[in-house]
Design an enzyme around this catalytic site. Structure first.
Site, PDB file in Angstrom:
ATOM      1  N   ASP A 171       4.358   1.468  -3.918  1.00  0.00           N
ATOM      2  CA  ASP A 171       3.376   2.176  -5.222  1.00  0.00           C
ATOM      3  C   ASP A 171       3.359   0.872  -5.767  1.00  0.00           C
ATOM      4  O   ASP A 171       4.268   0.642  -7.252  1.00  0.00           O
ATOM      5  CB  ASP A 171       3.802   2.734  -5.423  1.00  0.00           C
ATOM      6  CG  ASP A 171       2.272   3.875  -5.911  1.00  0.00           C
ATOM      7  OD1 ASP A 171       2.258   3.568  -7.544  1.00  0.00           O
ATOM      8  OD2 ASP A 171       2.792   5.156  -6.336  1.00  0.00           O
ATOM      9  N   ASP A 215       1.094  -1.460  -0.429  1.00  0.00           N
ATOM     10  CA  ASP A 215       0.230  -0.062  -0.113  1.00  0.00           C
ATOM     11  C   ASP A 215       1.102   0.850  -0.159  1.00  0.00           C
ATOM     12  O   ASP A 215       2.002   1.321   0.658  1.00  0.00           O
ATOM     13  CB  ASP A 215      -0.849  -0.160   1.187  1.00  0.00           C
ATOM     14  CG  ASP A 215      -2.412   0.777   1.129  1.00  0.00           C
ATOM     15  OD1 ASP A 215      -2.144   2.384   0.532  1.00  0.00           O
ATOM     16  OD2 ASP A 215      -3.421   0.095   1.222  1.00  0.00           O
ATOM     17  N   TYR A 217     -12.995   6.349 -13.981  1.00  0.00           N
ATOM     18  CA  TYR A 217     -13.340   5.430 -13.184  1.00  0.00           C
ATOM     19  C   TYR A 217     -13.462   3.920 -14.024  1.00  0.00           C
ATOM     20  O   TYR A 217     -12.592   2.982 -13.943  1.00  0.00           O
ATOM     21  CB  TYR A 217     -13.883   5.799 -11.855  1.00  0.00           C
ATOM     22  CG  TYR A 217     -13.991   4.285 -10.557  1.00  0.00           C
ATOM     23  CD1 TYR A 217     -12.786   4.227 -10.226  1.00  0.00           C
ATOM     24  CD2 TYR A 217     -14.901   4.261 -10.755  1.00  0.00           C
ATOM     25  CE1 TYR A 217     -12.672   3.054  -9.298  1.00  0.00           C
ATOM     26  CE2 TYR A 217     -15.332   2.816  -9.242  1.00  0.00           C
ATOM     27  CZ  TYR A 217     -14.176   2.385  -8.519  1.00  0.00           C
ATOM     28  OH  TYR A 217     -14.068   1.626  -8.319  1.00  0.00           O
ATOM     29  N   VAL A 271     -21.666   7.210   0.878  1.00  0.00           N
ATOM     30  CA  VAL A 271     -22.931   7.962   1.072  1.00  0.00           C
ATOM     31  C   VAL A 271     -22.829   7.069   2.694  1.00  0.00           C
ATOM     32  O   VAL A 271     -23.544   8.349   3.184  1.00  0.00           O
ATOM     33  CB  VAL A 271     -23.623   7.522   0.845  1.00  0.00           C
ATOM     34  CG1 VAL A 271     -24.253   5.961   0.790  1.00  0.00           C
ATOM     35  CG2 VAL A 271     -25.062   7.954   0.704  1.00  0.00           C
ATOM     36  N   ARG A 283     -29.374   1.922  -4.474  1.00  0.00           N
ATOM     37  CA  ARG A 283     -28.276   0.894  -4.774  1.00  0.00           C
ATOM     38  C   ARG A 283     -28.644  -0.197  -3.492  1.00  0.00           C
ATOM     39  O   ARG A 283     -29.354  -0.651  -2.758  1.00  0.00           O
ATOM     40  CB  ARG A 283     -26.843   1.769  -4.074  1.00  0.00           C
ATOM     41  CG  ARG A 283     -26.690   2.910  -4.401  1.00  0.00           C
ATOM     42  CD  ARG A 283     -25.888   3.065  -5.790  1.00  0.00           C
ATOM     43  NE  ARG A 283     -25.839   4.152  -6.798  1.00  0.00           N
ATOM     44  CZ  ARG A 283     -26.772   4.288  -6.865  1.00  0.00           C
ATOM     45  NH1 ARG A 283     -27.818   4.384  -7.819  1.00  0.00           N
ATOM     46  NH2 ARG A 283     -26.032   6.054  -8.048  1.00  0.00           N
ATOM     47  N   LYS A 310     -11.789   0.453 -14.304  1.00  0.00           N
ATOM     48  CA  LYS A 310     -12.586  -1.276 -13.929  1.00  0.00           C
ATOM     49  C   LYS A 310     -12.389  -1.769 -15.148  1.00  0.00           C
ATOM     50  O   LYS A 310     -12.070  -2.911 -14.525  1.00  0.00           O
ATOM     51  CB  LYS A 310     -13.878  -0.608 -13.107  1.00  0.00           C
ATOM     52  CG  LYS A 310     -12.713  -0.254 -11.530  1.00  0.00           C
ATOM     53  CD  LYS A 310     -12.636  -1.252 -10.793  1.00  0.00           C
ATOM     54  CE  LYS A 310     -11.888  -0.413  -9.808  1.00  0.00           C
ATOM     55  NZ  LYS A 310     -10.527  -1.403  -8.999  1.00  0.00           N
TER      56      LYS A 310
HETATM   57  P1  NAD Z   1      -9.904   2.289   0.035  1.00  0.00           P
HETATM   58  O1  NAD Z   1      -9.185   3.944  -1.275  1.00  0.00           O
HETATM   59  O2  NAD Z   1     -10.396   2.334   1.120  1.00  0.00           O
HETATM   60  O3  NAD Z   1      -8.344   1.228  -0.508  1.00  0.00           O
HETATM   61  C1  NAD Z   1      -7.701   1.667  -1.603  1.00  0.00           C
HETATM   62  C2  NAD Z   1      -6.577   1.499  -0.501  1.00  0.00           C
HETATM   63  O4  NAD Z   1      -5.160   0.889  -2.236  1.00  0.00           O
HETATM   64  C3  NAD Z   1      -5.630   2.586   0.189  1.00  0.00           C
HETATM   65  O5  NAD Z   1      -4.804   1.319   1.394  1.00  0.00           O
HETATM   66  C4  NAD Z   1      -5.034   2.995  -0.851  1.00  0.00           C
HETATM   67  O6  NAD Z   1      -3.819   3.947   0.469  1.00  0.00           O
HETATM   68  C5  NAD Z   1      -4.493   1.753  -1.971  1.00  0.00           C
HETATM   69  N1  NAD Z   1      -3.933   2.805  -3.220  1.00  0.00           N
HETATM   70  C6  NAD Z   1      -4.102   3.208  -3.902  1.00  0.00           C
HETATM   71  N2  NAD Z   1      -3.021   3.942  -5.249  1.00  0.00           N
HETATM   72  C7  NAD Z   1      -2.076   2.591  -4.368  1.00  0.00           C
HETATM   73  C8  NAD Z   1      -1.123   2.791  -4.793  1.00  0.00           C
HETATM   74  N3  NAD Z   1      -0.771   3.194  -5.978  1.00  0.00           N
HETATM   75  N4  NAD Z   1      -0.355   1.273  -4.784  1.00  0.00           N
HETATM   76  C9  NAD Z   1      -0.616   1.089  -3.811  1.00  0.00           C
HETATM   77  N5  NAD Z   1      -1.911   1.493  -2.984  1.00  0.00           N
HETATM   78  C10 NAD Z   1      -2.266   2.274  -3.357  1.00  0.00           C
HETATM   79  O7  NAD Z   1     -11.192   1.464  -1.093  1.00  0.00           O
HETATM   80  P2  NAD Z   1     -11.312   0.607  -0.755  1.00  0.00           P
HETATM   81  O8  NAD Z   1     -13.567   0.891  -0.944  1.00  0.00           O
HETATM   82  O9  NAD Z   1     -11.272  -0.527   0.206  1.00  0.00           O
HETATM   83  O10 NAD Z   1     -11.893   0.712  -2.168  1.00  0.00           O
HETATM   84  C11 NAD Z   1     -11.354  -1.239  -2.422  1.00  0.00           C
HETATM   85  C12 NAD Z   1     -10.992  -1.433  -4.072  1.00  0.00           C
HETATM   86  O11 NAD Z   1     -12.812  -2.136  -4.021  1.00  0.00           O
HETATM   87  C13 NAD Z   1     -10.818  -0.407  -5.483  1.00  0.00           C
HETATM   88  O12 NAD Z   1     -10.397  -1.348  -6.243  1.00  0.00           O
HETATM   89  C14 NAD Z   1     -11.649   0.131  -5.352  1.00  0.00           C
HETATM   90  O13 NAD Z   1     -11.967   0.310  -6.600  1.00  0.00           O
HETATM   91  C15 NAD Z   1     -12.571  -1.104  -5.195  1.00  0.00           C
HETATM   92  N6  NAD Z   1     -14.127  -0.747  -5.632  1.00  0.00           N
HETATM   93  C16 NAD Z   1     -14.536  -0.804  -4.250  1.00  0.00           C
HETATM   94  C17 NAD Z   1     -15.628  -0.604  -3.793  1.00  0.00           C
HETATM   95  C18 NAD Z   1     -16.284   0.261  -2.406  1.00  0.00           C
HETATM   96  O14 NAD Z   1     -18.272   0.146  -2.814  1.00  0.00           O
HETATM   97  N7  NAD Z   1     -15.710   0.915  -1.181  1.00  0.00           N
HETATM   98  C19 NAD Z   1     -16.846  -0.186  -4.784  1.00  0.00           C
HETATM   99  C20 NAD Z   1     -16.345  -1.167  -6.008  1.00  0.00           C
HETATM  100  C21 NAD Z   1     -15.130  -0.957  -6.122  1.00  0.00           C
END
Ligand code: NAD
Length: 330
Positions: free
Chosen positions: A65, A40, A153, A197, A221, A157
């Site tokens: 990263d 992370d 976005y 939200v 949703r 995906k």
């Molecule tokens: P989050 O932002 O809490 O977690 C994402 C993590 O990725 C964070 O810890 C961030 O620091 C890390 N990150 C970002 N850029 C990075 C990089 N360049 N290198 C290394 N780490 C990096 O979000 P989340 O809600 O836990 O989402 C996790 C995954 O699920 C994501 O891929 C998101 O697109 C996907 N997603 C989430 C939801 C939702 O409802 N939460 C819905 C659809 C998809």
């Protein structure tokens, strides 16, 4: 009893492991006795989300990263499985800064696929998104029918799914994409302009501030509790059904809830802690660009091929989430 029959001998990489979903995955895997590597860069994740794991000898934190291929290679060393969660979430964020969202979500994703392929991991399970359905009017959403993307976005995906498919066909890397639908639960960040939200509303209500709804509150949703998402991730790792791999699944509960219903439920549970919350008024404004009116998933494919069986409905999930926010952030 092991977590959905996951063998504790496996070493598992969770990218984005300091984020909301990733830290919950790390926690469950460590509780199961697995060795966990977390990669992370703390772009949106928090140190505090992984602090409790640092004393566990089976946990390794790599501050790196995914845009850097050598960080990805390092993280994949001796790893059996990858749960790829790292990305920049949020539709509005991608509208404001499409280039960074693309760098992280597309180039970073490709780096992770290459590193996982080179390390010969057994399977690469990744976070896809319901945003891939775009402007499709079909309800419920079934995996094979998608529309045109409505945001940068959503494009990133969808590109993930295309790359994963090509890597499974050309390099034999086993992949499974999980199209998450509005996940919520403990540790989801309520702060910042791009907050989701549910945590945002919970914090506002706890502080007796009016939650603001874009539109009249009728938009709905398929809100999905984190424990259902953990189940689907682990079942995707362990399934030995050959028909279940190299494809994508909706990960949802399979029911939709409008924003007005959501606010009523949140108030119902929060008034158990503070009666005054019941009288906090909601404000309403214009609809936000790029928002789809309704989202509802079919979860039949996940049930049939992976044995997904979501245990938490929205009420049970919200009750637990609200309790967590009250205990930890009030
Ligand atoms: P989050 O932002 O809490 O977690 C994402 C993590 O990725 C964070 O810890 C961030 O620091 C890390 N990150 C970002 N850029 C990075 C990089 N360049 N290198 C290394 N780490 C990096 O979000 P989340 O809600 O836990 O989402 C996790 C995954 O699920 C994501 O891929 C998101 O697109 C996907 N997603 C989430 C939801 C939702 O409802 N939460 C819905 C659809 C998809």
């Amino acid at each position: 009893m092991n977590l959905y029959n996951l063998n504790p001998k496996y070493r598992i990489l969770v990218t984005g492991g300091a984020g909301f979903i990733g830290s919950n995955l790390c926690e469950s895997l460590l509780a199961n006795g697995n060795t966990v590597v977390c990669l992370d860069n703390f772009a949106t994740g928090k140190k505090s989300n992984v602090t409790p794991f640092l004393s566990n000898k089976k946990f390794t934190l790599i501050d790196g990263d995914i845009r850097n291929l050598s960080d990805c290679h390092k993280a994949c060393e001796k790893v059996d499985y990858v749960l790829h969660q790292a990305a920049l979430g949020s539709v509005p964020r991608s509208m404001n800064d499409p280039i960074t969202s693309n760098d992280v979500n597309v180039t970073g994703f490709l780096n992770m696929l290459v590193a996982a392929r080179d390390a010969k991991v057994k399977r690469f399970v990744y976070a896809a998104s319901s945003s891939t359905y775009g402007d499709s009017k079909n309800m419920p959403k079934i995996e094979d029918v998608i529309g045109k993307p409505l945001s940068p976005y959503a494009i990133t995906k969808y590109v993930n799914e295309l790359y994963a498919d090509v890597f499974s066909k050309t390099y034999g890397l086993e992949t499974i994409g999980l199209r998450y639908f509005n996940v919520f639960g403990r540790r989801q960040d309520p702060a910042g302009a791009y907050a989701a939200v549910i945590p945002k509303f919970v914090m506002q209500l706890m502080n007796h501030e009016s939650p603001h709804v874009n539109g009249d509150g009728s938009f709905s949703r398929d809100f999905t509790y984190i424990d259902n998402v953990i189940q689907m991730n682990i079942k995707s790792l362990v399934t030995n059904n050959t028909l279940a791999v190299n494809t994508v699944y909706n990960v949802a509960y399979g029911k939709r809830t409008s924003l007005n219903e959501l606010l009523d439920l949140l108030k119902e549970y929060l008034t158990e802690f503070d009666l005054k919350i019941g009288s906090v008024k909601t404000t309403y404004g214009p609809i936000r660009k790029g928002d789809v009116p309704h989202s509802l998933a079919s979860i039949e494919k996940a049930k049939e091929l992976v044995g997904y069986n979501p245990e938490y409905n929205i009420r049970e999930g919200l009750r637990e989430a609200v309790q967590w926010y009250w205990n930890n952030l009030k």
